[in-house]
Design a protein around this motif. Structure first.
Motif, short mmCIF file in Angstrom:
data_model
loop_
_atom_site.label_atom_id
_atom_site.label_comp_id
_atom_site.label_asym_id
_atom_site.label_seq_id
_atom_site.Cartn_x
_atom_site.Cartn_y
_atom_site.Cartn_z
N GLU A 1 0.83 -1.21 0.00
CA GLU A 1 0.00 0.00 0.00
C GLU A 1 0.86 1.26 0.00
OE1 GLU A 1 -2.75 -0.19 3.21
OE2 GLU A 1 -4.31 -1.16 2.00
N GLU A 2 1.92 1.13 0.80
CA GLU A 2 2.82 2.30 0.90
C GLU A 2 3.48 2.58 -0.45
OE1 GLU A 2 5.92 3.87 4.31
OE2 GLU A 2 5.77 1.75 3.84
N GLU A 3 4.00 1.45 -1.06
CA GLU A 3 4.63 1.58 -2.38
C GLU A 3 3.64 2.19 -3.38
OE1 GLU A 3 7.72 -0.22 -3.70
OE2 GLU A 3 8.33 0.11 -1.62
N ASN A 4 2.45 1.63 -3.30
CA ASN A 4 1.40 2.06 -4.21
C ASN A 4 1.13 3.56 -4.08
OD1 ASN A 4 -0.34 1.58 -6.20
ND2 ASN A 4 -1.99 0.70 -4.94
N SER A 5 1.04 3.99 -2.82
CA SER A 5 0.73 5.41 -2.63
C SER A 5 1.91 6.28 -3.09
CB SER A 5 0.35 5.68 -1.18
OG SER A 5 1.43 6.16 -0.45
N LYS A 6 3.15 5.78 -2.87
CA LYS A 6 4.32 6.50 -3.37
C LYS A 6 4.28 6.62 -4.89
CE LYS A 6 7.99 5.71 0.01
NZ LYS A 6 9.15 4.83 0.30
N LEU A 7 3.95 5.44 -5.50
CA LEU A 7 3.86 5.44 -6.96
C LEU A 7 2.80 6.41 -7.46
CD1 LEU A 7 4.19 1.74 -8.18
CD2 LEU A 7 5.38 3.75 -9.08
N LYS A 8 1.65 6.37 -6.74
CA LYS A 8 0.56 7.27 -7.11
C LYS A 8 1.03 8.72 -7.10
CE LYS A 8 -4.06 5.52 -6.11
NZ LYS A 8 -5.03 5.41 -5.01
N SER B 1 4.11 9.79 -7.30
CA SER B 1 5.07 10.02 -8.38
C SER B 1 4.38 10.23 -9.72
CB SER B 1 6.03 8.84 -8.50
OG SER B 1 6.80 8.75 -7.33
N VAL B 2 3.38 9.36 -9.97
CA VAL B 2 2.65 9.47 -11.24
C VAL B 2 1.96 10.83 -11.30
CG1 VAL B 2 0.66 8.59 -12.54
CG2 VAL B 2 2.35 7.00 -11.61
N GLN B 3 1.38 11.19 -10.15
CA GLN B 3 0.67 12.48 -10.10
C GLN B 3 1.66 13.63 -10.35
OE1 GLN B 3 -1.32 13.06 -6.40
NE2 GLN B 3 -2.42 14.85 -7.16
#
Lengths: 112, 435
Positions: B16-23, B25-27
């Motif tokens: 989840e943490e990775e995912n939110s970081k990725l989110k 970054s994408v943003q």
């Protein structure tokens, strides 16, 4: 051009060294004069011993300085003018307003 | 079992943490991309800055954003362009904060994040009432290490605090913006230069037209004049003025300085002198009156040298007044050389100078050669001037030619002297010959 002020007896001597080409030096020169005038030092000698070249803007600077000093009730004289600049003063007939002495001492003496 | 659950739980948490970081970054990337696309589609500096400000307000979710650009021309006035946009209520940035921020940025040139401005010891704000600005992120706009501006966002919305991720994002936006803004600025500077150059060319054309289009045609005399400015426009001036059937006036002058300031003064000189000469008064009186008029309209450090002559065509007498100009050379048929000195001080210095005039009689074969110091002071690579001696020697050799040929030969001789050195001063010649 470098400006150096020394005082001798009753006169302030402004030594101008290097080429006198007006432009950026105009302001420094006129500030120097204004300061002397506000200090009530109105007998002024411009020592041109170390000036070899002067162009029309430089000449304009001297004329404007002369006017400033005269308007304040003082006098501005020249000393140690080189041959080249002297011939410039003769052609422009500025020699009729600029008193010109061969030494600073003579110029200083002329005030008394 | 419990252990497995814990491991899974940890994994989920990590993911989840990775995912939110990725989110994030994408943003961030999409924000950057959007800004990059938007600002590369325009070249006007104002539009670019407005776009940056608008996008920052939207993507960083702030109340205000401001871009201040450094004025390069005047370091003391620091920042001149300020484009600021507010999202909701229009709140003015306290002036002191403006200047303190810029001062801080000039010193530190690094991102600044403040979430409690009121209690920040670096910025001593002393304004009454509630502090309107609570938090900010400010980043420098740097080009090759030089500060060209500051990008600042104010007050995170919903009362939340700024994060270091946002600081990083704004820094990236800042560094991209700096390049685009600098390019736009160079482009605008160049456009201004082109316009200035065009204006200068037009000014040169106008000045060329101020000089007489035709040489006087008078029985028994030959006239010639040539003017070569060192820059587009110049301060040399010559003129021929037909007073009446019996009198023709001419003059040659040099306005101190070069380029546009000299050209403006030259136009003034011409208008003044022409109006006086046409009154058909004595030469010295026309010069005296022109001197007074010029004195009243120019500053103390500017002046003009001017040689004026009036020829009486019935008697061949020349009356002249030399106001501080290089002495014209008069060469008689037998090679005798005279200089025309009579007159007075340069124009524009002393309002009531008593100018005098000289008089000579033109005899057959006499040659009058007037010139500006662009000739005699033309310098070669060894700093040797062309000089008056050389000029007179050369004139004695070429004196029997026509005026035009004399001019060409003298100019050629000057050119030979200076070789590849550039022409430093305006050159003007005026030649009169009596047949």
């Amino acid at each position: 051009m470098k400006i150096n002020v020394v005082e001798k007896y009753t006169a302030a001597i402004i030594e101008l060294k290097g080429d006198i080409i007006g432009g950026p030096h105009n302001e420094e020169f006129s500030n120097t004069l204004r300061k002397l005038i506000s200090d009530q030092k109105k007998n002024i000698v411009i020592d041109l011993a170390e000036t070899k070249y002067m162009n029309s803007s430089g000449l304009g600077m001297l004329i404007s300085g002369y006017t400033t000093v005269k308007n304040s009730g003082g006098d501005l004289k020249l000393a140690n003018v080189t041959k080249k600049i002297e011939s410039l003063l003769v052609i422009t007939k500025l020699s009729s307003i600029f008193e010109n002495y061969s030494t600073v001492e003579e110029a200083v003496k002329s005030f008394s | 079992m419990l252990k497995d659950f814990e491991i899974n739980h940890n994994r989920v948490f990590q993911l989840e943490e990775e995912n939110s970081k990725l989110k994030i970054s994408v943003q961030e990337l999409s924000v950057l991309n959007e800004i990059a696309t938007a600002i590369s589609s325009t070249l006007a500096i104002k539009d670019i800055v407005e776009l940056i400000v608008k996008k920052c307000i939207k993507h960083l979710n702030v109340e205000q954003c401001a871009v201040m650009l450094l004025d390069k021309k005047n370091d003391s006035s620091s920042f001149n362009t300020l484009i600021r946009k507010a999202d909701e209520s229009k709140v003015d940035l306290p002036f002191r904060l403006d200047s303190q921020l810029t001062g801080w940025m000039i010193l530190n040139k690094c991102p600044l994040i403040i979430n409690d401005l009121k209690n920040d010891h670096r910025f001593a704000l002393n304004y009454s009432g509630e502090s309107i600005i609570k938090s900010l992120i400010s980043v420098p706009l740097l080009m090759k290490g030089n500060l060209i501006g500051i990008l600042t966002v104010f007050n995170k919305k919903n009362g939340r605090a700024f994060t270091h991720n946002e600081e990083r994002l704004l820094s990236i936006i800042g560094s991209q913006s700096a390049h685009v803004i600098e390019n736009a600025r160079l482009f605008e500077d160049e456009k201004k230069l082109v316009i200035l150059q065009e204006e200068l060319e037009r000014a040169a054309e106008i000045q060329k037209n101020l000089l007489p289009a035709k040489l006087p045609v008078v029985d028994g005399f030959e006239f010639y004049a040539v003017n070569i400015p060192a820059k587009e426009v110049g301060g040399d001036y010559y003129d021929f003025i037909n007073i009446n059937d019996k009198k023709t006036a001419f003059c040659l002058g040099d306005v101190c300085g070069k380029g546009l300031p000299a050209a403006l003064l030259m136009a003034n000189l011409q208008a003044t002198l022409r109006s006086q000469i046409l009154f058909d008064m004595p030469c010295s009186q026309a010069v005296s009156r022109s001197n007074l008029l010029l004195y009243q309209s120019i500053d103390a450090a500017r002046f003009v040298t001017l040689f004026t002559g009036i020829i009486d065509l019935s008697s061949n007498m020349l009356k002249f007044c030399n106001a501080g100009h290089n002495y014209p050379i008069l060469i008689s048929n037998n090679g005798e050389v005279n200089r025309l000195k009579e007159g007075g001080i340069i124009l524009g210095c002393l309002p009531n100078f008593p100018y005098s005039e000289g008089e000579i009689e033109f005899k057959n074969g006499d040659l009058l050669f007037a010139f500006t110091d662009g000739i005699t002071e033309a310098m070669n690579s060894k700093n040797e001037e062309y000089g008056e001696e050389r000029l007179i020697e050369e004139l004695l050799i070429v004196k029997d030619n026509s005026c035009r040929e004399i001019a060409q030969k003298i100019l050629m001789s000057v050119k030979t002297h200076i070789k590849d050195e550039p022409q430093y001063d305006d050159i003007t010649l005026l030649i009169i010959k009596k047949y």
